[in-house]
Design an enzyme around this catalytic site. Structure first.
Site, PDB file in Angstrom:
ATOM      1  N   LYS A  89     -89.894 -38.549 -13.783  1.00 56.26           N
ATOM      2  CA  LYS A  89     -89.535 -37.177 -13.434  1.00 56.26           C
ATOM      3  C   LYS A  89     -90.671 -36.451 -12.722  1.00 56.26           C
ATOM      4  O   LYS A  89     -90.429 -35.525 -11.952  1.00 56.26           O
ATOM      5  CB  LYS A  89     -89.186 -36.382 -14.691  1.00 56.26           C
ATOM      6  CG  LYS A  89     -88.226 -37.059 -15.620  1.00 56.26           C
ATOM      7  CD  LYS A  89     -86.826 -37.034 -15.107  1.00 56.26           C
ATOM      8  CE  LYS A  89     -85.895 -37.727 -16.073  1.00 56.26           C
ATOM      9  NZ  LYS A  89     -84.502 -37.485 -15.822  1.00 56.26           N
TER      10      LYS A  89
HETATM   11  C1  PLP Z   1     -87.243 -42.690 -19.059  1.00 56.31           C
HETATM   12  C2  PLP Z   1     -85.935 -42.460 -18.423  1.00 56.31           C
HETATM   13  N1  PLP Z   1     -85.274 -43.494 -17.894  1.00 56.31           N
HETATM   14  C3  PLP Z   1     -84.068 -43.346 -17.323  1.00 56.31           C
HETATM   15  C4  PLP Z   1     -83.455 -42.110 -17.264  1.00 56.31           C
HETATM   16  C5  PLP Z   1     -82.127 -41.995 -16.588  1.00 56.31           C
HETATM   17  O1  PLP Z   1     -82.265 -41.418 -15.315  1.00 56.31           O
HETATM   18  P1  PLP Z   1     -81.039 -40.612 -14.678  1.00 56.31           P
HETATM   19  O2  PLP Z   1     -80.696 -39.550 -15.639  1.00 56.31           O
HETATM   20  O3  PLP Z   1     -81.574 -40.088 -13.399  1.00 56.31           O
HETATM   21  O4  PLP Z   1     -79.948 -41.595 -14.519  1.00 56.31           O
HETATM   22  C6  PLP Z   1     -84.094 -40.990 -17.816  1.00 56.31           C
HETATM   23  C7  PLP Z   1     -83.503 -39.632 -17.808  1.00 56.31           C
HETATM   24  O5  PLP Z   1     -83.116 -39.083 -16.874  1.00 56.31           O
HETATM   25  C8  PLP Z   1     -85.371 -41.169 -18.383  1.00 56.31           C
HETATM   26  O6  PLP Z   1     -86.038 -40.125 -18.855  1.00 56.31           O
HETATM   27  N1  LIG Z   2     -83.037 -38.153 -19.147  1.00 56.16           N
HETATM   28  C1  LIG Z   2     -83.139 -36.822 -18.735  1.00 56.16           C
HETATM   29  C2  LIG Z   2     -81.869 -36.053 -18.838  1.00 56.16           C
HETATM   30  C3  LIG Z   2     -81.809 -34.984 -17.785  1.00 56.16           C
HETATM   31  O1  LIG Z   2     -81.685 -35.598 -16.551  1.00 56.16           O
HETATM   32  P1  LIG Z   2     -81.948 -34.936 -15.168  1.00 56.16           P
HETATM   33  O2  LIG Z   2     -82.499 -36.049 -14.344  1.00 56.16           O
HETATM   34  O3  LIG Z   2     -80.652 -34.421 -14.708  1.00 56.16           O
HETATM   35  O4  LIG Z   2     -82.945 -33.831 -15.300  1.00 56.16           O
HETATM   36  C4  LIG Z   2     -84.311 -36.165 -19.439  1.00 56.16           C
HETATM   37  O5  LIG Z   2     -85.260 -36.836 -19.695  1.00 56.16           O
HETATM   38  O6  LIG Z   2     -84.293 -35.003 -19.735  1.00 56.16           O
END
Ligand code: PLP
Ligand SMILES: N[C@@H](CCOP(=O)(O)O)C(=O)O
Length: 466
Positions: free
Chosen positions: A112
């Site tokens: 993120k």
């Molecule tokens: C460590 C981790 N892996 C995978 C995901 C999944 O990614 P997305 O929600 O973009 O599919 C998340 C949350 O978003 C996460 O925090």
């Molecule tokens: N896994 C995510 C959930 C939120 O997902 P987002 O990519 O839409 O912000 C988290 O870690 O909060």
């Protein structure tokens, strides 16, 4: 570049407006009016470029009309200067076919940071010299929250209200959020699941009384700028493995469908992507949707990969819109149907379109642990449970032997130390820069997961529009 909503009824916006707006006022998600493309020659020209220069080349078309290349470059230098690895997102080889793309070298140890470090700077730039005050409302299953808080703590002109599901994030994830005591950061633990938190956030945007009173903005992947920044690392990895001459496959641990949708955007822009493997844990709505056309919401089951404990994947709407011929009215109707019944069938066109690029798999606890052990014993890599889900799906994917498969390593293993230790016997250490995390003071509110409780709490603390 202009941005349109998946539900067709919100105003068309430019990049600055779409970054500040988050969700469309018709309940839809914004995406570019048309996909920009890079020619094979331009993609070949990315070979050997630094991460920052790759980021500028890939993102420039999306910010056209709002930022010059030089302005974008200067923001990227600042954002990626905070990463602990010179390559920003290094590739690590596991065996002849399998690679990890390490996305966790940012300040909060998850992928993120790649987007949120940039988003924090974009907010700062767009607010500078104005009297606007943003009220960021976000939902997190652990990682978005800490990355957004790190990016926005102490910034003027913005308050952050971050909802996480009480008791359903790891201790490290919770403390990364709740030990940030800056006055503009407000952590809220709600009784319920991540889906409940996400639904509350969307309800706030969709409530004219609330969204009329506060200038709401989003840091979740409903905000287009988040996805834009994530497109970059698909290009960065693929050119290192032979693109554009050689196609590359990616396996993506998936929850809210943001990260893998960024891979779809890269493919739309011309990157030769052999396959995008959507890897879910037992919360498998996306696997059911992609393999059987069945997008129906189940009950969220808590797992050792808590960030993917999601049963309603926000960004899937962007894919349905794009595959369904970009018909806003039809997408709005399909989504209204889902919101009413908590179930929906994909159309034949959507299923066929998706199957050209996507494969999917559902990984259970045993296979997740096996993948962690395989990476540890076979390749000397300690990986986190989310990455392990991606890797397990990558190893089972039906792909030609000469196609390299990159698994997105989405979090540092130390964020999920207990689960890693249980599977491998190895306890990953927290990096020195957050080594004192467990000694820091925590502050957060606990609220029932109701619209009234949460909006009441926010309304008492947020800055109303003038
Ligand atoms: C460590 C981790 N892996 C995978 C995901 C999944 O990614 P997305 O929600 O973009 O599919 C998340 C949350 O978003 C996460 O925090
Ligand atoms: N896994 C995510 C959930 C939120 O997902 P987002 O990519 O839409 O912000 C988290 O870690 O909060």
């Amino acid at each position: 570049m202009r941005y349109i909503s998946t539900r067709g009824a919100a105003p068309v916006l430019d990049f600055e407006q779409v970054t500040l707006a988050g969700l469309g006022n018709d309940g839809g998600l914004y995406l570019p009016e048309a996909w920009p493309s890079l020619s094979a020659e331009e993609i070949g020209g990315l070979r050997g470029l630094s991460y920052v220069d790759t980021a500028v080349a890939v993102m420039a078309p999306f910010v056209e009309g709002t930022l010059t290349r030089e302005e974008l470059r200067s923001l990227c230098v600042q954002a990626y200067g905070r990463f602990a690895h010179a390559a920003v997102t290094p590739l690590v080889q596991l065996d002849q076919r399998h690679w990890l793309l390490e996305l966790f070298h940012g300040p909060t140890l998850a992928f993120k940071d790649v987007a949120l470090q940039l988003l924090g700077l974009l907010f700062e730039r767009f607010l500078a010299g104005t009297d606007k005050h943003l009220t960021v409302v976000g939902a997190t299953s652990g990682d978005t929250g800490s990355a957004a808080i790190d990016a926005l703590a102490g910034r003027s002109g913005v308050d952050v209200f971050m909802l996480h599901p009480k008791g359903r994030v790891s201790d490290v994830q919770r403390r990364q959020m709740t030990t940030v005591l800056a006055p503009n950061i407000h952590n809220i633990a709600i009784e319920g699941s991540f889906d409940d938190a996400q639904a509350l956030v969307k309800a706030m945007f969709n409530d004219p009384g609330f969204s009329g009173k506060f200038a709401l903005s989003a840091v979740n992947s409903i905000n287009w700028a988040r996805l834009m920044a994530q497109v970059v690392y698909y290009f960065y990895a693929a050119v290192r493995l032979g693109a554009p001459e050689r196609p590359v496959a990616f396996s993506v641990p998936t929850g809210n469908f943001g990260d893998v949708f960024a891979g779809y955007v890269a493919a739309k822009m011309g990157l030769p992507v052999a396959k995008l493997v959507v890897a879910t844990n037992v919360n498998d709505i996306l696997h059911r949707a992609l393999s059987a056309g069945d997008y129906s919401q189940g009950t969220v089951v808590p797992t050792p990969s808590p960030s993917m404990d999601i049963q309603v994947s926000s960004n899937f709407e962007r894919l349905l819109f794009d595959l369904g011929g970009r018909d806003g009215a039809a997408t709005a109707e399909q989504m209204r149907g889902f919101e009413a019944t908590r179930a929906m069938r994909l159309t034949n066109a959507q299923r066929e379109g998706a199957s050209r690029l996507f494969a999917s798999d559902r990984i259970d606890l045993d296979d997740m642990a096996l993948a962690m052990r395989w990476a540890c014993d076979g390749a000397g890599q300690v990986i986190d449970p989310h990455t392990a889900i991606g890797l397990a799906a990558a190893r089972r994917a039906d792909l030609p032997m000469d196609v390299p498969i990159v698994t997105l390593a989405t979090a540092h293993p130390a964020k999920f130390g207990d689960a890693v230790e249980r599977a491998t016997g190895v306890r990953p250490a927290l990096p020195a820069r957050i080594g004192d995390l467990f000694d820091r003071e925590e502050r957060y509110a606990t609220l029932p997961g109701t619209f009234e409780a949460v909006t009441g709490y926010i309304a008492e603390r947020a800055v109303a529009r003038p």
